[in-house]
Scaffold this motif. Sequence first.
Motif, PDB file in Angstrom:
ATOM      1  N   ALA A 265      -3.605  -0.145  -0.704  1.00 13.65           N
ATOM      2  CA  ALA A 265      -4.488   0.316  -1.772  1.00 13.65           C
ATOM      3  C   ALA A 265      -3.992   1.584  -2.455  1.00 13.65           C
ATOM      4  CB  ALA A 265      -5.894   0.557  -1.222  1.00 13.65           C
ATOM      5  N   ASN A 266      -2.934   2.184  -1.907  1.00 16.66           N
ATOM      6  CA  ASN A 266      -2.420   3.433  -2.482  1.00 16.66           C
ATOM      7  C   ASN A 266      -1.420   3.111  -3.592  1.00 16.66           C
ATOM      8  OD1 ASN A 266      -1.727   6.055  -3.000  1.00 16.66           O
ATOM      9  ND2 ASN A 266      -1.088   6.547  -0.909  1.00 16.66           N
ATOM     10  N   ALA A 267      -1.917   2.530  -4.676  1.00 20.17           N
ATOM     11  CA  ALA A 267      -1.052   2.042  -5.755  1.00 20.17           C
ATOM     12  C   ALA A 267      -0.183   3.134  -6.375  1.00 20.17           C
ATOM     13  CB  ALA A 267      -1.898   1.356  -6.830  1.00 20.17           C
ATOM     14  N   PRO A 268      -0.684   4.352  -6.616  1.00 22.34           N
ATOM     15  CA  PRO A 268       0.181   5.363  -7.237  1.00 22.34           C
ATOM     16  C   PRO A 268       1.425   5.683  -6.405  1.00 22.34           C
ATOM     17  CG  PRO A 268      -2.121   6.009  -7.412  1.00 22.34           C
ATOM     18  CD  PRO A 268      -2.083   4.837  -6.494  1.00 22.34           C
ATOM     19  N   MET A 269       1.264   5.840  -5.071  1.00 25.80           N
ATOM     20  CA  MET A 269       2.432   6.185  -4.264  1.00 25.80           C
ATOM     21  C   MET A 269       3.340   4.982  -4.054  1.00 25.80           C
ATOM     22  SD  MET A 269       4.161   8.559  -3.061  1.00 25.80           S
ATOM     23  CE  MET A 269       2.936   9.780  -3.555  1.00 25.80           C
ATOM     24  N   VAL A 270       2.761   3.788  -3.984  1.00 24.86           N
ATOM     25  CA  VAL A 270       3.592   2.583  -3.905  1.00 24.86           C
ATOM     26  C   VAL A 270       4.479   2.488  -5.142  1.00 24.86           C
ATOM     27  CG1 VAL A 270       3.542   0.054  -3.934  1.00 24.86           C
ATOM     28  CG2 VAL A 270       2.012   1.317  -2.400  1.00 24.86           C
ATOM     29  N   ALA A 271       3.916   2.807  -6.309  1.00 22.55           N
ATOM     30  CA  ALA A 271       4.693   2.759  -7.549  1.00 22.55           C
ATOM     31  C   ALA A 271       5.788   3.826  -7.559  1.00 22.55           C
ATOM     32  CB  ALA A 271       3.766   2.936  -8.748  1.00 22.55           C
ATOM     33  N   VAL A 272       5.480   5.021  -7.059  1.00 18.80           N
ATOM     34  CA  VAL A 272       6.487   6.083  -6.981  1.00 18.80           C
ATOM     35  C   VAL A 272       7.645   5.641  -6.098  1.00 18.80           C
ATOM     36  CG1 VAL A 272       6.946   8.375  -6.008  1.00 18.80           C
ATOM     37  CG2 VAL A 272       4.966   8.020  -7.492  1.00 18.80           C
ATOM     38  N   ASN A 273       7.328   5.113  -4.929  1.00 23.22           N
ATOM     39  CA  ASN A 273       8.384   4.685  -4.007  1.00 23.22           C
ATOM     40  C   ASN A 273       9.235   3.583  -4.621  1.00 23.22           C
ATOM     41  OD1 ASN A 273       7.586   6.521  -2.084  1.00 23.22           O
ATOM     42  ND2 ASN A 273       6.402   5.054  -0.886  1.00 23.22           N
ATOM     43  N   ARG A 274       8.587   2.631  -5.262  1.00 26.24           N
ATOM     44  CA  ARG A 274       9.334   1.527  -5.869  1.00 26.24           C
ATOM     45  C   ARG A 274      10.293   2.067  -6.934  1.00 26.24           C
ATOM     46  NH1 ARG A 274       5.291  -1.260  -7.768  1.00 26.24           N
ATOM     47  NH2 ARG A 274       4.895  -2.318  -5.795  1.00 26.24           N
ATOM     48  N   SER A 275       9.830   3.040  -7.712  1.00 23.50           N
ATOM     49  CA  SER A 275      10.678   3.582  -8.777  1.00 23.50           C
ATOM     50  C   SER A 275      11.877   4.347  -8.221  1.00 23.50           C
ATOM     51  CB  SER A 275       9.853   4.507  -9.681  1.00 23.50           C
ATOM     52  OG  SER A 275       9.585   5.751  -9.046  1.00 23.50           O
ATOM     53  N   LEU A 276      11.779   4.818  -6.971  1.00 24.32           N
ATOM     54  CA  LEU A 276      12.867   5.557  -6.338  1.00 24.32           C
ATOM     55  C   LEU A 276      13.804   4.648  -5.531  1.00 24.32           C
ATOM     56  CD1 LEU A 276      10.868   8.698  -5.150  1.00 24.32           C
ATOM     57  CD2 LEU A 276      12.505   8.584  -7.029  1.00 24.32           C
ATOM     58  N   GLY A 277      13.523   3.352  -5.531  1.00 19.47           N
ATOM     59  CA  GLY A 277      14.413   2.417  -4.857  1.00 19.47           C
ATOM     60  C   GLY A 277      13.975   1.973  -3.481  1.00 19.47           C
ATOM     61  N   TYR A 278      12.781   2.396  -3.032  1.00 19.25           N
ATOM     62  CA  TYR A 278      12.289   1.945  -1.731  1.00 19.25           C
ATOM     63  C   TYR A 278      12.066   0.435  -1.752  1.00 19.25           C
ATOM     64  CZ  TYR A 278      11.219   6.640   0.120  1.00 19.25           C
ATOM     65  OH  TYR A 278      11.290   7.921   0.595  1.00 19.25           O
ATOM     66  N   ALA A 279      12.434  -0.234  -0.659  1.00 14.81           N
ATOM     67  CA  ALA A 279      12.195  -1.663  -0.501  1.00 14.81           C
ATOM     68  C   ALA A 279      11.416  -1.894   0.790  1.00 14.81           C
ATOM     69  CB  ALA A 279      13.509  -2.432  -0.466  1.00 14.81           C
ATOM     70  N   VAL A 280      10.420  -2.754   0.743  1.00 23.14           N
ATOM     71  CA  VAL A 280       9.592  -3.048   1.917  1.00 23.14           C
ATOM     72  C   VAL A 280      10.406  -3.814   2.952  1.00 23.14           C
ATOM     73  CG1 VAL A 280       7.554  -4.287   2.743  1.00 23.14           C
ATOM     74  CG2 VAL A 280       7.467  -3.046   0.565  1.00 23.14           C
ATOM     75  N   PHE A 281      10.331  -3.379   4.213  1.00 22.06           N
ATOM     76  CA  PHE A 281      11.059  -4.066   5.285  1.00 22.06           C
ATOM     77  C   PHE A 281      10.157  -4.447   6.459  1.00 22.06           C
ATOM     78  CE2 PHE A 281      11.130   0.322   6.604  1.00 22.06           C
ATOM     79  CZ  PHE A 281      11.045   0.283   7.999  1.00 22.06           C
ATOM     80  N   ALA A 282       8.918  -3.986   6.470  1.00 20.17           N
ATOM     81  CA  ALA A 282       8.005  -4.331   7.555  1.00 20.17           C
ATOM     82  C   ALA A 282       6.571  -4.082   7.105  1.00 20.17           C
ATOM     83  CB  ALA A 282       8.307  -3.505   8.806  1.00 20.17           C
ATOM     84  N   HIS A 283       5.626  -4.663   7.853  1.00 15.31           N
ATOM     85  CA  HIS A 283       4.208  -4.442   7.587  1.00 15.31           C
ATOM     86  C   HIS A 283       3.497  -4.085   8.892  1.00 15.31           C
ATOM     87  CE1 HIS A 283       5.166  -6.753   3.908  1.00 15.31           C
ATOM     88  NE2 HIS A 283       4.216  -6.020   3.374  1.00 15.31           N
ATOM     89  N   ALA A 284       2.334  -3.499   8.753  1.00 15.91           N
ATOM     90  CA  ALA A 284       1.470  -3.209   9.890  1.00 15.91           C
ATOM     91  C   ALA A 284       0.028  -3.281   9.391  1.00 15.91           C
ATOM     92  CB  ALA A 284       1.781  -1.828  10.464  1.00 15.91           C
ATOM     93  N   ALA A 285      -0.895  -3.247  10.325  1.00 21.01           N
ATOM     94  CA  ALA A 285      -2.314  -3.309   9.959  1.00 21.01           C
ATOM     95  C   ALA A 285      -3.094  -2.322  10.807  1.00 21.01           C
ATOM     96  CB  ALA A 285      -2.864  -4.719  10.147  1.00 21.01           C
ATOM     97  N   LEU A 286      -4.250  -1.944  10.333  1.00 21.58           N
ATOM     98  CA  LEU A 286      -5.151  -1.082  11.089  1.00 21.58           C
ATOM     99  C   LEU A 286      -6.107  -1.958  11.877  1.00 21.58           C
ATOM    100  CD1 LEU A 286      -6.106   1.828  11.656  1.00 21.58           C
ATOM    101  CD2 LEU A 286      -7.742   1.543   9.786  1.00 21.58           C
ATOM    102  N   GLY A 287      -6.032  -1.845  13.201  1.00 18.83           N
ATOM    103  CA  GLY A 287      -6.933  -2.584  14.065  1.00 18.83           C
ATOM    104  C   GLY A 287      -8.108  -1.711  14.471  1.00 18.83           C
ATOM    105  N   VAL A 288      -9.316  -2.278  14.416  1.00 21.27           N
ATOM    106  CA  VAL A 288     -10.531  -1.520  14.733  1.00 21.27           C
ATOM    107  C   VAL A 288     -11.351  -2.297  15.749  1.00 21.27           C
ATOM    108  CG1 VAL A 288     -12.635  -0.485  13.815  1.00 21.27           C
ATOM    109  CG2 VAL A 288     -10.556  -0.509  12.418  1.00 21.27           C
ATOM    110  N   ARG A 289     -11.873  -1.586  16.748  1.00 17.19           N
ATOM    111  CA  ARG A 289     -12.706  -2.186  17.786  1.00 17.19           C
ATOM    112  C   ARG A 289     -13.874  -1.273  18.082  1.00 17.19           C
ATOM    113  NH1 ARG A 289     -11.433  -4.062  23.995  1.00 17.19           N
ATOM    114  NH2 ARG A 289     -13.405  -3.344  24.828  1.00 17.19           N
ATOM    115  N   ALA A 290     -15.060  -1.849  18.251  1.00 14.35           N
ATOM    116  CA  ALA A 290     -16.236  -1.058  18.577  1.00 14.35           C
ATOM    117  C   ALA A 290     -16.156  -0.565  20.012  1.00 14.35           C
ATOM    118  CB  ALA A 290     -17.506  -1.902  18.393  1.00 14.35           C
ATOM    119  N   LEU A 291     -16.694   0.630  20.224  1.00  9.78           N
ATOM    120  CA  LEU A 291     -16.765   1.185  21.572  1.00  9.78           C
ATOM    121  C   LEU A 291     -18.174   1.023  22.133  1.00  9.78           C
ATOM    122  CD1 LEU A 291     -14.728   4.467  21.077  1.00  9.78           C
ATOM    123  CD2 LEU A 291     -14.092   2.574  22.569  1.00  9.78           C
ATOM    124  N   PRO A 292     -18.305   0.835  23.437  1.00 10.69           N
ATOM    125  CA  PRO A 292     -19.656   0.684  24.018  1.00 10.69           C
ATOM    126  C   PRO A 292     -20.437   1.975  23.904  1.00 10.69           C
ATOM    127  CG  PRO A 292     -17.978   0.846  25.745  1.00 10.69           C
ATOM    128  CD  PRO A 292     -17.247   0.706  24.456  1.00 10.69           C
TER     129      PRO A 292
END
Length: 292
Positions: A265-292
Motif C-alpha cells: 500500500a506504500n505506493a509513493p515509496m514503491v514508485a521511488v524504488n522502481r525509478s531507482l532500479g529496484y526489482a522485486v525478488f521476494a515477498h512476505a506477509a504480516l501474520g496476525v493471531r489473537a492472544l487469549p
Amino acid sequence: MPTVRPATLADAAAWADVVTACSPYLVQDLASTEHGMRTEPAAVRRVVAEQDGRVVGVGRLHADPGEEHVTMMLMVAPEHRHAGVGAALLTDQLPAAAATGSTTVRSIVEDDDDSRAAAAAWGFTLTRRFAMSMVDPRTVVAAAPPDGVRLLPLSDLPPRVIWHALSAVMRDDPSGLSTPMTFGEFQDQWADPRMRPAVGRAVLVDGELAALSVLGVAGERAWSDMTGTLPAYRGRGFARLAKQHTLVAAAGAGVTRAMAGNDDANAPMVAVNRSLGYAVFAHAALGVRALP
C-alpha cells in the motif's frame, strides 16, 4: 525434541547464522546481533531452540508499552524444519506474549510453502503483503540537487534532529510496523554497528531538514531502514533525491546489493524504488493471531 531456553550473548554468532540462513534480505551480522542483545529494551524476550547442543532456531518477542500488538520473530534453520522446532519456540513465547496484556501477536511470514503452512497451523491469518526489492547501487547515478537544496551525510547532523525527523515520517508507514521510539532507544539503534550515518543522506532546503534516507550495512549487503520526507516538503522529489545519493554513497562503501521492503500500500515509496532500479525478488506477509 528441541530444548528452548533464554538466549545469551554467547548465542549471538549462532543467532546471526540462523537469521542469515532463513532470510535473503535481513542485514544482520555478529556485531549487530551482539549490540542488539546488549542494548535492547527489557521488554524484548529472546530465546533459542537447541538440538544436540546446537542452536537450530531463534525467537524474539517485543512488546511496546501501550500497543495492542506484540511482535514476534520465529526462525528455524532450513535443515531443521519439520521437526517441531518452530512449534517449540511458539509454545514457549505465547504465554509471555499473553502476559503483556496485548490482544494480538503479529509476525512477518516468508512467502514460501513451509512458512505459510506453519503460520496457518499455528493460527496466524496473513494480512498485509510486502515486496522485497533489490538494486545494485553501483548502477545508480546521483542527480545534482536544485538551487537552495543541499545534501549532507547523516553523520553531520545531531542525532536528536534525525530522531525528530524519523518520528515524523514513520507515522506514515501503512504497515504499522514502524513504531515510535524514545530518544534513548533511538540512540541505542543509532550506535548499532550496521547503521552507517556517514552513508545515509539528508536533504536540506534553505538549511532545514526536509528528507532523509537511513541505511544499514553488513558486508556487501545493505537494507533501507527508513526513507521519508517531512510533511511540509512532500511532493517535490526529496525522498528520491535522498535515497539516490545514499545509494551512491553505499556503492562507494563497497555495497553491491541494496535491499528494501515495502508494504504494497506504500505506493509513493514503491514508485521511488522502481525509478531507482529496484526489482522485486521476494515477498512476505504480516501474520496476525489473537492472544487469549
